[in-house]
Scaffold this motif. Structure first.
Motif, PDB file in Angstrom:
ATOM      1  N   ILE A 158       0.522  -1.111  -0.174  1.00 11.67           N
ATOM      2  CA  ILE A 158      -0.182  -0.063  -0.040  1.00 11.67           C
ATOM      3  C   ILE A 158       0.659   1.239  -0.019  1.00 11.67           C
ATOM      4  O   ILE A 158       0.479   1.578  -0.665  1.00 11.67           O
ATOM      5  CB  ILE A 158      -1.309  -0.058   0.848  1.00 11.67           C
ATOM      6  N   GLN A 159       1.846   1.218   0.622  1.00  7.46           N
ATOM      7  CA  GLN A 159       2.932   2.543   1.326  1.00  7.46           C
ATOM      8  C   GLN A 159       3.847   2.862  -0.892  1.00  7.46           C
ATOM      9  O   GLN A 159       4.078   3.664  -0.886  1.00  7.46           O
ATOM     10  CB  GLN A 159       3.672   2.592   2.062  1.00  7.46           C
ATOM     11  N   ALA A 160       3.836   1.339  -1.487  1.00  9.86           N
ATOM     12  CA  ALA A 160       4.223   2.048  -2.919  1.00  9.86           C
ATOM     13  C   ALA A 160       3.188   2.377  -3.573  1.00  9.86           C
ATOM     14  O   ALA A 160       4.041   3.131  -4.455  1.00  9.86           O
ATOM     15  CB  ALA A 160       5.172   0.345  -2.733  1.00  9.86           C
ATOM     16  N   ALA A 161       2.071   2.084  -3.611  1.00 11.21           N
ATOM     17  CA  ALA A 161       1.572   2.644  -4.429  1.00 11.21           C
ATOM     18  C   ALA A 161       0.860   4.341  -3.812  1.00 11.21           C
ATOM     19  O   ALA A 161       0.001   4.291  -4.867  1.00 11.21           O
ATOM     20  CB  ALA A 161      -0.282   1.483  -4.246  1.00 11.21           C
ATOM     21  N   VAL A 162       1.390   5.002  -3.174  1.00 15.81           N
ATOM     22  CA  VAL A 162       1.166   5.988  -3.383  1.00 15.81           C
ATOM     23  C   VAL A 162       1.758   7.363  -3.412  1.00 15.81           C
ATOM     24  O   VAL A 162       3.151   7.335  -4.265  1.00 15.81           O
ATOM     25  CB  VAL A 162       1.769   6.530  -1.349  1.00 15.81           C
ATOM     26  N   HIS A 163       0.989   7.541  -4.082  1.00  9.63           N
ATOM     27  CA  HIS A 163       1.127   9.005  -5.415  1.00  9.63           C
ATOM     28  C   HIS A 163       1.403  10.092  -4.370  1.00  9.63           C
ATOM     29  O   HIS A 163      -0.256  10.316  -4.164  1.00  9.63           O
ATOM     30  CB  HIS A 163       0.313   9.529  -6.425  1.00  9.63           C
ATOM     31  N   PHE A 164       2.070  10.856  -4.276  1.00  6.58           N
ATOM     32  CA  PHE A 164       2.266  12.593  -3.314  1.00  6.58           C
ATOM     33  C   PHE A 164       0.877  13.203  -4.493  1.00  6.58           C
ATOM     34  O   PHE A 164       1.430  13.106  -5.495  1.00  6.58           O
ATOM     35  CB  PHE A 164       3.246  12.495  -3.229  1.00  6.58           C
TER      36      PHE A 164
END
Length: 241
Positions: A158-164
């Protein structure tokens, strides 16, 4: 009340001329007669007793008689209703003669038939018992190490799929959002935000990261297990961004 009239007589005698002879004697006699009459009249007035006092007035109440009752008005004569005219007595009509009901015919006597004795019933067999389905044994408890490793991999995915968000990047601002969801057999349900971030763009980006994450393969011993997870989605602005 007495009046002294002697002065009056003296005055009359002084003012009148003295006649000579018999005339003077006549006038003197008349004056004395008048004087004596006056004296007698005053004496009679003084001796007259005062009128007797009126007796005291007595008041007496007179009892008022009640008014006589008015005689009642004569009652109007009661008119006698005319006698009703007697109705003619109807003539009795002859009653119809009853017809005798037909007698029912006697039913024929039932014929008795002698049946042969029935054979003895065969013994009833009990239905076969249903097959017993063996109850599957309860699943063995998951290995805590395997569970912890799998959940750590889910959080990393989930953290890897974060888009800032671009707006936060331009402002140079970071943040984090706490989410909650249910995970069973690699399927996420009941996703919601527990604590919002400092910007609305962080909230929408956190939900998108949970939905778009590529979750790791499920270990066989965790199949059918249901997990209620609460985790933070971090938005960290690195120096190379």
């Amino acid at each position: 009340m007495s009046t002294d009239l002697r002065g009056l007589g003296n005055l009359i005698q002084a003012q009148s001329p003295r006649p000579a002879g018999g005339r003077a004697l006549l006038l003197a006699a008349v004056a004395e007669a008048i004087l004596i009459g006056v004296i007698v009249w005053e004496t009679a007035q003084q001796r007259t007793p005062p009128p007797p006092a009126l007796p005291p007035m007595q008041l007496q109440l007179v009892k008022e008689e009640p008014p006589k009752p008015t005689p009642p008005a004569p009652k109007p004569p009661v008119s006698t209703p005319p006698k009703p005219t007697p109705k003619p007595t109807p003539k009795p009509q002859p009653r119809p003669l009853p017809h005798p009901a037909p007698r029912p015919k006697p039913a024929p006597a039932p014929v008795r038939e002698v049946l042969p004795p029935s054979p003895l019933p065969s013994p009833v067999q009990a239905p076969p018992a249903p097959p017993v389905t063996p109850t599957p044994p309860p699943p063995a408890p998951a290995n805590p190490a395997v569970k912890a490793d799998y959940l750590a991999q889910v959080k990393g995915a989930i953290q890897a799929a974060v888009h800032f968000p671009d707006a936060a990047r331009m402002l140079g601002q970071g943040g984090r959002v706490q989410v909650e969801f249910t995970l069973q057999d690699g399927v996420i349900t009941g996703l919601r935000i527990l604590r919002k971030g400092s910007m609305d763009s962080f909230n929408s980006a956190a939900l998108s990261a949970v939905r778009e994450a590529r979750l790791p393969a499920l270990p066989p011993e965790l199949k059918g297990k249901r997990f209620q997870l609460e985790l933070w989605v971090e938005f960290v602005l690195h120096s190379n961004d």
